[in-house]
Design a protein around this motif. Structure first.
Motif, short mmCIF file in Angstrom:
data_model
loop_
_atom_site.label_atom_id
_atom_site.label_comp_id
_atom_site.label_asym_id
_atom_site.label_seq_id
_atom_site.Cartn_x
_atom_site.Cartn_y
_atom_site.Cartn_z
N LEU A 157 9.53 66.56 53.12
CA LEU A 157 10.34 65.35 53.12
C LEU A 157 10.48 64.72 54.50
CD1 LEU A 157 13.17 66.68 50.77
CD2 LEU A 157 11.08 65.42 50.14
N CYS A 158 10.91 65.51 55.49
CA CYS A 158 11.21 64.92 56.80
C CYS A 158 11.33 66.01 57.85
CB CYS A 158 12.50 64.10 56.74
SG CYS A 158 13.99 65.04 56.34
N ILE A 159 11.50 65.57 59.09
CA ILE A 159 11.81 66.48 60.19
C ILE A 159 13.18 66.10 60.74
CG2 ILE A 159 9.46 67.09 60.83
CD1 ILE A 159 9.59 64.97 63.05
N ALA A 160 13.86 67.07 61.35
CA ALA A 160 15.17 66.82 61.93
C ALA A 160 15.42 67.81 63.05
CB ALA A 160 16.27 66.93 60.87
N ASN A 161 16.30 67.44 63.95
CA ASN A 161 16.71 68.33 65.04
C ASN A 161 17.94 69.12 64.61
OD1 ASN A 161 14.71 67.26 66.68
ND2 ASN A 161 16.05 65.68 67.47
N HIS A 162 18.21 70.21 65.31
CA HIS A 162 19.38 71.03 65.01
C HIS A 162 20.67 70.23 65.11
CE1 HIS A 162 17.98 75.18 64.52
NE2 HIS A 162 17.00 74.85 65.33
N ASP A 163 20.72 69.28 66.02
CA ASP A 163 21.96 68.53 66.21
C ASP A 163 22.07 67.29 65.32
OD1 ASP A 163 19.98 67.14 67.53
OD2 ASP A 163 21.09 66.93 69.41
N THR A 164 21.09 67.08 64.45
CA THR A 164 21.18 65.99 63.49
C THR A 164 22.12 66.43 62.38
OG1 THR A 164 18.87 65.40 63.93
CG2 THR A 164 19.87 64.46 61.95
N GLY A 165 23.08 65.65 62.07
CA GLY A 165 24.05 66.02 61.04
C GLY A 165 23.44 66.08 59.65
N CYS A 177 13.08 59.15 50.44
CA CYS A 177 12.29 60.15 49.69
C CYS A 177 12.52 60.13 48.19
CB CYS A 177 12.56 61.55 50.23
SG CYS A 177 12.25 61.71 52.00
N MET A 178 13.71 59.76 47.77
CA MET A 178 14.03 59.80 46.34
C MET A 178 13.06 58.96 45.51
SD MET A 178 16.65 61.68 45.59
CE MET A 178 18.24 62.23 46.10
N GLU A 180 9.98 58.42 45.98
CA GLU A 180 8.65 59.03 45.90
C GLU A 180 8.62 60.25 44.99
OE1 GLU A 180 6.18 59.34 49.42
OE2 GLU A 180 7.67 58.14 50.51
N PHE A 181 9.75 60.93 44.88
CA PHE A 181 9.82 62.14 44.07
C PHE A 181 10.98 62.00 43.08
CE2 PHE A 181 8.27 63.77 48.31
CZ PHE A 181 6.94 63.84 47.96
N SER A 182 10.69 61.58 41.88
CA SER A 182 11.73 61.28 40.89
C SER A 182 12.57 62.51 40.54
CB SER A 182 11.10 60.70 39.64
OG SER A 182 10.19 61.62 39.07
N TRP A 183 12.05 63.69 40.66
CA TRP A 183 12.74 64.93 40.33
C TRP A 183 13.68 65.40 41.44
CZ3 TRP A 183 11.51 67.94 44.33
CH2 TRP A 183 10.31 67.68 44.97
N LEU A 184 13.60 64.79 42.63
CA LEU A 184 14.34 65.28 43.79
C LEU A 184 15.86 65.23 43.57
CD1 LEU A 184 14.15 66.40 46.64
CD2 LEU A 184 13.91 64.06 47.49
N SER A 185 16.35 64.24 42.89
CA SER A 185 17.80 64.16 42.66
C SER A 185 18.29 65.37 41.87
CB SER A 185 18.17 62.86 41.96
OG SER A 185 17.55 62.79 40.70
N ARG A 186 17.49 65.90 40.97
CA ARG A 186 17.88 67.09 40.20
C ARG A 186 17.91 68.32 41.10
NH1 ARG A 186 14.33 64.56 36.83
NH2 ARG A 186 12.71 66.13 37.00
N VAL A 187 16.96 68.42 42.01
CA VAL A 187 16.95 69.55 42.95
C VAL A 187 18.18 69.51 43.84
CG1 VAL A 187 15.75 70.53 44.95
CG2 VAL A 187 14.44 69.82 42.95
N LEU A 188 18.52 68.33 44.32
CA LEU A 188 19.69 68.19 45.20
C LEU A 188 21.00 68.34 44.45
CD1 LEU A 188 18.29 65.30 47.36
CD2 LEU A 188 19.00 67.55 48.21
N CYS A 189 20.99 68.00 43.20
CA CYS A 189 22.19 68.12 42.37
C CYS A 189 22.44 69.59 42.01
CB CYS A 189 22.02 67.27 41.12
SG CYS A 189 23.47 67.15 40.10
N GLY A 190 21.36 70.31 41.77
CA GLY A 190 21.44 71.75 41.50
C GLY A 190 22.25 72.10 40.27
#
Length: 194
Positions: A157-165, A177-178, A180-190
């Motif tokens: 999906l992406c890159i981030a630094n440790h200090d990125t919230g 990203c959502m 591009e990947f229609s299923w991603l909301s279900r993964v994040l919803c858990g």
């Protein structure tokens, strides 16, 4: 202006050869844009090869020497995973030296260490347990490559630094990203969506 800034996503992907590591259907264009920006417009510049090495490891290749991938357990990133990649420059090296020193000596467990008093022990610890040893034991830390697992495959999906919230990271994933990947909301919803 750098010619690299003018490349579209497909041209940049071809240039860095990401499709030789992972199929186009499993990485987000936002990740490509981040890599392109970090290569051309940021200091220190990021070598996309560092991120590709982490992806290669996750895809069953050779270890890049960083920590194992780890799942986020808390919202707003619960359901996603992150893998460290090695950031160029002295900052990443210093972070790893500090981590090694803090684990190996109580003298270094505080952020308030007198550098003059500690210099002798610090030099010895760096020589005995520094960066090379951390990489050998796959304890090297770095910045994050964030990905999702879906149907037994990794989606980058992406890159981030440790200090990125975490909330900022999530907002960018939602924004870029959502779609591009229609299923991603279900993964994040858990489990909370079940």
């Amino acid at each position: 202006m750098s010619i690299l800034r003018t490349l579209d996503s497909d041209e940049f992907a071809k240039l860095i050869r990401i499709d030789q590591v992972v199929p186009k259907t499993r990485y987000c264009n936002y990740l490509l844009k981040q890599l392109q920006y970090r290569l051309t417009d940021s200091k220190p510049e990021l070598n996309p090869g560092a991120v590709l090495a982490a992806i290669r490891e996750l895809e069953g290749g050779i270890s890049c020497g960083t920590k194992e991938a780890k799942e986020y357990k808390r919202k707003p990133l619960a359901g996603l995973w992150h893998k460290h990649y090695i950031e160029p420059g002295i900052g990443s090296a210093l972070k790893n030296i500090k981590n090694a020193l803090q684990r190996s000596s109580p003298m270094f467990s505080s952020d308030e260490v007198d550098p003059w008093a500690a210099s002798g022990e610090m030099t010895q610890e760096i020589l005995n347990m520094g960066i090379v040893e951390r990489k050998r034991r796959h304890q090297y830390t770095g910045e994050w490559l964030i990905f999702a697992k879906y149907k037994d495959e990794n989606y980058y999906l992406c890159i981030a630094n440790h200090d990125t919230g975490d909330h900022y990271i999530r907002s960018k994933i939602d924004q870029y990203c959502m779609s591009e990947f229609s299923w991603l909301s279900r993964v994040l919803c858990g489990k909370s969506c079940a």
